[in-house]
Design a protein around this motif. Structure first.
Motif, mmCIF file in Angstrom:
data_model
loop_
_atom_site.group_PDB
_atom_site.id
_atom_site.type_symbol
_atom_site.label_atom_id
_atom_site.label_comp_id
_atom_site.label_asym_id
_atom_site.label_seq_id
_atom_site.Cartn_x
_atom_site.Cartn_y
_atom_site.Cartn_z
ATOM 1 N N PRO A 5 -13.800 5.520 -0.523
ATOM 2 C CA PRO A 5 -13.062 5.283 0.720
ATOM 3 C C PRO A 5 -11.659 4.770 0.436
ATOM 4 C CG PRO A 5 -14.459 3.405 0.272
ATOM 5 C CD PRO A 5 -14.681 4.395 -0.863
ATOM 6 N N SER A 6 -10.780 4.864 1.447
ATOM 7 C CA SER A 6 -9.448 4.284 1.287
ATOM 8 C C SER A 6 -9.512 2.769 1.225
ATOM 9 C CB SER A 6 -8.507 4.663 2.424
ATOM 10 O OG SER A 6 -9.056 5.355 3.437
ATOM 11 N N ASN A 7 -8.490 2.185 0.617
ATOM 12 C CA ASN A 7 -8.417 0.730 0.470
ATOM 13 C C ASN A 7 -7.870 0.027 1.704
ATOM 14 O OD1 ASN A 7 -9.476 0.523 -2.156
ATOM 15 N ND2 ASN A 7 -7.486 1.024 -3.063
ATOM 16 N N MET A 8 -7.296 0.797 2.638
ATOM 17 C CA MET A 8 -6.805 0.253 3.906
ATOM 18 C C MET A 8 -5.699 -0.790 3.687
ATOM 19 S SD MET A 8 -8.555 2.152 5.928
ATOM 20 C CE MET A 8 -8.680 1.552 7.613
ATOM 21 N N LEU A 9 -4.574 -0.303 3.198
ATOM 22 C CA LEU A 9 -3.368 -1.113 3.013
ATOM 23 C C LEU A 9 -3.079 -1.885 4.304
ATOM 24 C CD1 LEU A 9 -1.064 -1.328 0.786
ATOM 25 C CD2 LEU A 9 0.178 0.354 2.166
ATOM 26 N N PRO A 10 -2.647 -3.151 4.229
ATOM 27 C CA PRO A 10 -2.443 -3.949 5.443
ATOM 28 C C PRO A 10 -1.427 -3.316 6.409
ATOM 29 C CG PRO A 10 -2.474 -5.379 3.517
ATOM 30 C CD PRO A 10 -2.457 -3.977 2.999
ATOM 31 N N ILE A 11 -1.785 -3.312 7.687
ATOM 32 C CA ILE A 11 -0.870 -2.850 8.729
ATOM 33 C C ILE A 11 0.407 -3.696 8.677
ATOM 34 C CG2 ILE A 11 -0.543 -2.724 11.233
ATOM 35 C CD1 ILE A 11 -2.362 -0.536 10.126
ATOM 36 N N GLY A 12 1.527 -3.028 8.852
ATOM 37 C CA GLY A 12 2.817 -3.707 8.795
ATOM 38 C C GLY A 12 3.493 -3.622 7.447
ATOM 39 N N GLY A 38 8.724 8.674 13.005
ATOM 40 C CA GLY A 38 7.695 8.144 12.120
ATOM 41 C C GLY A 38 7.569 9.017 10.893
ATOM 42 N N THR A 39 6.750 8.572 9.928
ATOM 43 C CA THR A 39 6.612 9.294 8.663
ATOM 44 C C THR A 39 5.168 9.204 8.175
ATOM 45 O OG1 THR A 39 8.887 8.677 8.083
ATOM 46 C CG2 THR A 39 7.495 9.528 6.306
ATOM 47 N N ALA A 40 4.603 10.355 7.861
ATOM 48 C CA ALA A 40 3.256 10.414 7.303
ATOM 49 C C ALA A 40 3.349 10.694 5.807
ATOM 50 C CB ALA A 40 2.436 11.501 7.984
ATOM 51 N N VAL A 41 2.696 9.859 5.012
ATOM 52 C CA VAL A 41 2.617 10.034 3.571
ATOM 53 C C VAL A 41 1.161 10.313 3.228
ATOM 54 C CG1 VAL A 41 3.006 8.997 1.306
ATOM 55 C CG2 VAL A 41 4.577 8.488 3.197
ATOM 56 N N LEU A 42 0.915 11.446 2.589
ATOM 57 C CA LEU A 42 -0.438 11.925 2.335
ATOM 58 C C LEU A 42 -0.691 12.020 0.837
ATOM 59 C CD1 LEU A 42 0.070 15.090 4.547
ATOM 60 C CD2 LEU A 42 -0.672 12.855 5.392
ATOM 61 N N PHE A 43 -1.790 11.468 0.368
ATOM 62 C CA PHE A 43 -2.206 11.659 -1.021
ATOM 63 C C PHE A 43 -3.302 12.709 -1.028
ATOM 64 C CE2 PHE A 43 0.057 7.746 -1.170
ATOM 65 C CZ PHE A 43 0.669 7.743 -2.414
ATOM 66 N N SER A 129 9.139 4.269 12.805
ATOM 67 C CA SER A 129 10.524 4.647 12.515
ATOM 68 C C SER A 129 11.227 3.639 11.622
ATOM 69 C CB SER A 129 11.307 4.828 13.823
ATOM 70 O OG SER A 129 11.274 3.636 14.589
ATOM 71 N N ASP A 130 10.669 2.426 11.510
ATOM 72 C CA ASP A 130 11.206 1.413 10.607
ATOM 73 C C ASP A 130 10.467 1.384 9.271
ATOM 74 O OD1 ASP A 130 13.131 0.444 12.452
ATOM 75 O OD2 ASP A 130 11.582 -0.736 13.468
ATOM 76 N N LEU A 131 9.630 2.399 9.040
ATOM 77 C CA LEU A 131 8.835 2.538 7.812
ATOM 78 C C LEU A 131 7.845 1.379 7.630
ATOM 79 C CD1 LEU A 131 11.475 3.945 5.281
ATOM 80 C CD2 LEU A 131 9.642 5.185 6.461
ATOM 81 N N ARG A 132 7.302 0.894 8.753
ATOM 82 C CA ARG A 132 6.231 -0.096 8.724
ATOM 83 C C ARG A 132 4.907 0.614 9.028
ATOM 84 N NH1 ARG A 132 7.759 -4.627 6.030
ATOM 85 N NH2 ARG A 132 9.918 -5.125 6.570
ATOM 86 N N LEU A 133 3.877 0.279 8.264
ATOM 87 C CA LEU A 133 2.590 0.954 8.385
ATOM 88 C C LEU A 133 1.932 0.650 9.737
ATOM 89 C CD1 LEU A 133 0.507 2.679 6.757
ATOM 90 C CD2 LEU A 133 -0.585 0.519 6.116
ATOM 91 N N VAL A 134 1.541 1.730 10.435
ATOM 92 C CA VAL A 134 0.843 1.569 11.710
ATOM 93 C C VAL A 134 -0.551 2.187 11.684
ATOM 94 C CG1 VAL A 134 2.957 1.409 13.083
ATOM 95 C CG2 VAL A 134 1.926 3.660 12.666
ATOM 96 N N TYR A 135 -0.782 3.090 10.734
ATOM 97 C CA TYR A 135 -2.101 3.726 10.648
ATOM 98 C C TYR A 135 -2.381 4.087 9.203
ATOM 99 C CZ TYR A 135 -5.957 6.982 11.085
ATOM 100 O OH TYR A 135 -7.177 7.584 10.942
ATOM 101 N N ARG A 136 -3.623 3.862 8.781
ATOM 102 C CA ARG A 136 -4.092 4.373 7.493
ATOM 103 C C ARG A 136 -5.580 4.642 7.639
ATOM 104 N NH1 ARG A 136 -6.168 0.026 8.982
ATOM 105 N NH2 ARG A 136 -6.108 -1.915 7.790
ATOM 106 N N CYS A 170 0.553 7.864 19.751
ATOM 107 C CA CYS A 170 0.957 6.499 20.125
ATOM 108 C C CYS A 170 2.408 6.233 19.722
ATOM 109 C CB CYS A 170 0.037 5.480 19.463
ATOM 110 S SG CYS A 170 -1.621 5.378 20.184
ATOM 111 N N LEU A 171 2.756 6.630 18.501
ATOM 112 C CA LEU A 171 4.140 6.447 18.054
ATOM 113 C C LEU A 171 5.106 7.169 18.975
ATOM 114 C CD1 LEU A 171 4.437 6.767 14.149
ATOM 115 C CD2 LEU A 171 4.688 4.732 15.574
ATOM 116 N N LEU A 172 4.783 8.391 19.314
ATOM 117 C CA LEU A 172 5.678 9.199 20.140
ATOM 118 C C LEU A 172 5.793 8.643 21.547
ATOM 119 C CD1 LEU A 172 4.557 12.758 18.960
ATOM 120 C CD2 LEU A 172 6.668 11.565 18.344
#
Length: 199
Positions: A5-12, A38-43, A129-136, A170-172
């Protein structure tokens, strides 16, 4: 394969920067892929059945939301010496065949995966838009079906990207992304000897 599973990086968390080679032969950084909304980064990678299961839906989802101002970029951090099917030559073919509309980058040092605390493929991060994490977490609830030892198919559950789409919507709309987020699950990132994060 180790189901992870993902490690769930802290929101923000602010999006860690990167500058990596792409399948087009260019060097691509975070700033160049940052979306206005916003920006989606995918591994991801080429051979993981969990990525293969969502690949076509992911391409379509990205195409739709890139037109709405969400930037997308995908990163392959697997050890390509041990898993040559994930090497650059195959990444080039994968991007072409899947129709990925976003840059597909190779993190050969695995430093970017470590900076994002990425654990699996697919591992998905959405920043505002400020490159702060809102979803993982997960693309959606669908999973490939295991049909025999080491073999999978995508029968049954059709991927829609529901969870990621809801977060992007939600972002939009300028409203908070709900905190109830489910981890992604997939193949573990194939770490080079001695580079796997501890704990």
């Amino acid at each position: 394969m180790s189901l992870t599973p993902s490690n769930m990086l802290p929101i923000g968390t602010r999006a860690p920067d990167f500058s990596l080679p792409s399948t087009e032969g260019a060097t691509v950084d975070l700033a160049s892929q940052r979306g206005e909304r916003g920006t989606a980064v995918l591994f991801i990678c080429n051979h993981c059945p969990y990525v293969i299961h969502i690949a076509d839906a992911l391409a379509g989802t990205a195409r739709e939301y890139m037109a709405k101002g969400i930037g997308f970029v995908a990163i392959n951090s697997n050890d390509t010496s041990a898993f040559p099917e994930d090497g650059m030559e195959n990444m080039i073919r994968e991007k072409r065949e899947r129709g990925y509309p976003f840059p597909y980058l190779l993190d050969d040092s695995q430093e970017v995966a470590r900076s994002y605390d990425a654990a699996c493929t697919p591992d998905i991060y959405l920043f505002d838009s400020d490159l702060r994490l809102v979803y993982r977490g997960q693309f959606d609830d669908s999973r490939p079906r295991r049909i025999s030892s080491g073999n999978y198919d995508s029968a049954g559950e059709h991927p829609t990207g529901r969870d990621l789409r809801a977060a992007m919507d939600c972002l939009l709309q300028g409203i908070p992304v709900p905190d109830d987020q489910k981890p992604s699950i997939g193949c573990n990132i194939k770490w080079k000897p001695g580079l796997a994060p501890s704990g």
